[in-house]
Design an enzyme around this catalytic site. Structure first.
Site, mmCIF file in Angstrom:
data_model
loop_
_atom_site.group_PDB
_atom_site.id
_atom_site.type_symbol
_atom_site.label_atom_id
_atom_site.label_comp_id
_atom_site.label_asym_id
_atom_site.label_seq_id
_atom_site.Cartn_x
_atom_site.Cartn_y
_atom_site.Cartn_z
ATOM 1 N N PRO A 47 18.790 18.948 -10.466
ATOM 2 C CG PRO A 47 20.423 19.693 -11.914
ATOM 3 C CD PRO A 47 19.772 18.450 -11.425
ATOM 4 C CD GLU A 48 12.880 18.718 -8.780
ATOM 5 O OE1 GLU A 48 11.955 19.358 -8.258
ATOM 6 O OE2 GLU A 48 13.047 17.509 -8.619
ATOM 7 C CE LYS B 160 12.663 20.447 -13.974
ATOM 8 N NZ LYS B 160 12.105 19.150 -14.365
ATOM 9 N NE ARG C 16 11.139 10.550 -13.162
ATOM 10 C CZ ARG C 16 11.585 11.813 -13.126
ATOM 11 N NH1 ARG C 16 11.038 12.731 -13.892
ATOM 12 N NH2 ARG C 16 12.578 12.148 -12.343
#
Length: 271
Positions: free
Chosen positions: A2-3, A59, A259
């Site tokens: 979920p972005e 978000k 990341r």
DNA sequence: GGAGTTGTTTAGGA
DNA sequence: TTCCTAAACAACTC
């Protein structure tokens, strides 16, 4: 997952229940997603309340309810974490293993599922939107997301890699890992470049592409969860041996700012 | 069985 | 102090 745009899509799933009244609340009180939340208060106040409206910011999601006997609004805040999802289901829905919160309305059930439980639930009973919803940064697609705002932030955190900055929600609300890579790829900026070393035209490109990627994602994923426009890095970034849609060069994958980061070594030269 | 994951917070090191 | 990295959280997939 979920972005920004996925979150907006999830909001729409629940929004379809607006105007409807909560008949029952089912939740798994031991789930970690309730760590900031008064569960007993939620269970006491939500049944009988009417779902009024919802809002997304980056978000974060906010759902407003009018309580049964009037008085202060009920505010339900949700964050999807890494694996959170919102769905709607028939009113007779039977909750499954990772369904931590189910709001049964008269006409449907609203389901919050989150297997890894990095998401969280907030709840408040007060006249105005609660503190966790106030003081949010301007949305990237809004007029408040100015070049000046981005530039002063790039300057302030000038020694950090630009990829790390794009993930900071106080300036780029809603941008997550793949959107950050998409923005940098389109702006032709190497993700490990120090933010303070970007040229004026690169800073401008970063600001412009951040807005374009957010708009494009909202118009596709955010509408009906279909894939973003053709030609985006999105379509190849998870493929093994993926190639740049512009240069056909083999994409590079490395950890930057903690990341997994994907970029094109030709389009996004380190300089 | 081990590594990796589209997020965020926090402890602790430099 | 300030800045930044890495671990922790938990469960699934490859």
């Amino acid at each position: 997952m979920p972005e920004l745009a996925e979150v907006e899509f999830f909001r729409k799933q629940w929004e379809s229940g607006s105007g409807d009244t909560v008949t029952a609340v089912e939740l798994n009180g031991r789930a970690r997603v309730f760590r900031d939340c008064d569960i007993a208060q939620m269970q006491r106040l939500l049944p009988g309340a009417r779902f009024i409206s919802s809002e997304a910011n980056g978000k974060k999601l906010l759902f407003r309810f009018a309580s049964l006997e009037g008085g202060p609004r009920l505010w339900l805040g949700l964050h999807m974490g890494m694996t959170g999802k919102l769905t709607n289901a028939p009113p007779a829905y039977a909750p499954e293993r990772h369904d931590h919160l189910v709001l049964f309305l008269e006409k449907q059930a609203l389901v919050f599922t989150d297997s890894r439980q990095f998401g969280r639930v907030h709840f408040a009973h007060e006249p105005l939107a609660p503190s966790w919803w106030r003081h949010l940064p301007p949305a990237i697609v809004s007029a408040g997301f100015t070049l000046e705002r981005v530039e002063s932030f790039l300057k302030r955190c000038g020694r950090r890699p630009v990829k790390a900055l794009l993930l900071m929600q106080e300036v780029f609300p809603g941008v997550g890992n793949w959107m950050a890579d998409e923005i940098l790829w389109r702006a032709r900026i190497h993700p490990a470049r120090a933010a303070g070393e970007l040229t004026q035209s690169e800073r401008h490109d970063l600001w412009r592409e951040a807005r374009l990627v957010c708009r494009g994602a909202l118009r596709t994923i955010g509408e009906d969860f279909r894939d973003p426009p053709e030609g985006w890095l999105f379509h190849v970034r998870w493929q093994k041996g993926g190639r740049c849609p512009r240069s056909c060069e083999s994409l590079v994958y490395e950890t930057i700012a903690g990341r997994t980061t994907c970029w094109c070594p030709r389009c996004q030269a380190k300089r």
